[in-house]
Design an enzyme around this catalytic site. Structure first.
Site, PDB file in Angstrom:
ATOM      1  N   ASP A   1      11.257 -18.940   8.024  1.00 43.16           N
ATOM      2  CA  ASP A   1      10.548 -18.257   9.103  1.00 43.16           C
ATOM      3  C   ASP A   1       9.378 -17.417   8.599  1.00 43.16           C
ATOM      4  O   ASP A   1       8.345 -17.319   9.260  1.00 43.16           O
ATOM      5  CB  ASP A   1      11.522 -17.363   9.866  1.00 43.16           C
ATOM      6  N   GLY A   2       9.542 -16.787   7.419  1.00 46.68           N
ATOM      7  CA  GLY A   2       8.450 -15.995   6.863  1.00 46.68           C
ATOM      8  C   GLY A   2       7.210 -16.840   6.620  1.00 46.68           C
ATOM      9  O   GLY A   2       6.093 -16.430   6.945  1.00 46.68           O
TER      10      GLY A   2
ATOM     11  N   GLU B   1       7.014  -8.537  15.745  1.00 48.22           N
ATOM     12  CA  GLU B   1       7.085  -7.151  16.189  1.00 48.22           C
ATOM     13  C   GLU B   1       6.118  -6.267  15.428  1.00 48.22           C
ATOM     14  O   GLU B   1       5.704  -6.590  14.316  1.00 48.22           O
ATOM     15  CB  GLU B   1       8.503  -6.587  16.038  1.00 48.22           C
TER      16      GLU B   1
ATOM     17  N   ASP C   1      14.885   6.854  12.851  1.00 53.04           N
ATOM     18  CA  ASP C   1      14.385   6.199  11.646  1.00 53.04           C
ATOM     19  C   ASP C   1      13.141   5.377  11.940  1.00 53.04           C
ATOM     20  O   ASP C   1      12.410   4.987  11.027  1.00 53.04           O
ATOM     21  CB  ASP C   1      15.455   5.291  11.043  1.00 53.04           C
TER      22      ASP C   1
END
Length: 253
Positions: free
Chosen positions: A43-44, A114, A143
């Site tokens: 996917d990367g 995202e 966070d």
């Protein structure tokens, strides 16, 4: 008339071996002249390929030669042209990120999955969230926070307990990462047309970094995020294994 296929592959040995075998069998065309681009990796690498070819009208068909393959099809050297001819198409619009840093520099990037803001020091981040110019959360201690597209909703967003979004829903997910105050606030669903501004309230004491599909900007003070409808990534999937089906199936694992 046979399809003009352009192949590309990650640097992983298994992907390079697949590249060699497929180009011997089907030939290889320059991407600017190709009818379809076949990406070999995980996917990367698929995300890298989509970003790199965003100005190319040819659709991208991925075959999994990596560890994660949510955006990829099953690998096979056989009947590739038939699979490409029968493939289903999904159109993905990326998010636009405009980040401003403490030193006044500005950075722009696109994200298919995202845009996230994450604490970059030992203390939790303090963020202010506005949507379409209206402050919706005066202070979020956490966070981090992220805005995810439907295509990216099963990635970092889902790991942060955000919702899975159907393709074509015209919705974005705004998700908190380990929210401390308000306690357990996990986020909101926003229309795709929404413009989100996330401001860092105490950047010197509580530094924050921004990421757009893993491309990082450090020491940000403000990030503006919106969908970019002028850019459309065309992604191909085998029949019955399209992105809509994958998103539904993921919720019943």
């Amino acid at each position: 008339m046979s399809l003009r296929i352009a192949f590309c592959a990650s640097s992983a040995p298994i992907a390079q071996a697949a590249l060699a075998g497929l180009t011997r069998r089907y030939g290889d065309h320059a991407e600017r002249h190709a009818d379809v681009i076949v990406a070999l990796g995980g996917d990367g690498f698929m995300l890298q390929t989509l970003h790199r070819t965003e100005d190319n009208p040819a659709p991208v068909y991925g075959m999994n030669r990596g560890t994660v393959g949510f955006l990829m099809n099953e690998y096979s050297e056989h009947d590739l042209e038939t699979r490409l001819g029968e493939a289903e198409e999904a159109v993905l619009n990326p998010l636009s990120m405009h980040a401003i840093c403490e030193n006044g520099s500005e950075h722009r990037a696109l994200a298919i999955n995202e845009v996230s803001m994450l604490r970059a020091g030992p203390q939790a981040a303090r963020l202010r969230i506005s949507v379409d110019g209206k402050i919706r959360m005066a202070e979020l201690v956490c966070d981090g926070a992220l805005v995810a597209t439907p295509a990216g909703s099963t990635a970092y967003n889902y790991s942060a307990h955000g919702p899975i979004l159907p393709i074509g829903s015209d919705v974005l997910a705004l998700t908190a990462v380990a929210a401390f105050r308000p306690r357990r606030w996990r986020g909101a669903l926003l229309p795709k047309t929404a413009e989100v501004r996330i401001e860092v309230l105490d950047p010197e004491k509580r530094p924050v970094m921004a990421e757009a599909d893993s491309r990082s900007v450090r020491n940000v003070t403000r990030v503006d995020i919106r969908s970019e409808p002028s850019i459309a990534h065309r992604v191909l999937f085998d029949p019955g294994h399209g992105l809509e089906e994958r998103l539904i199936r993921e919720q019943f694992v």
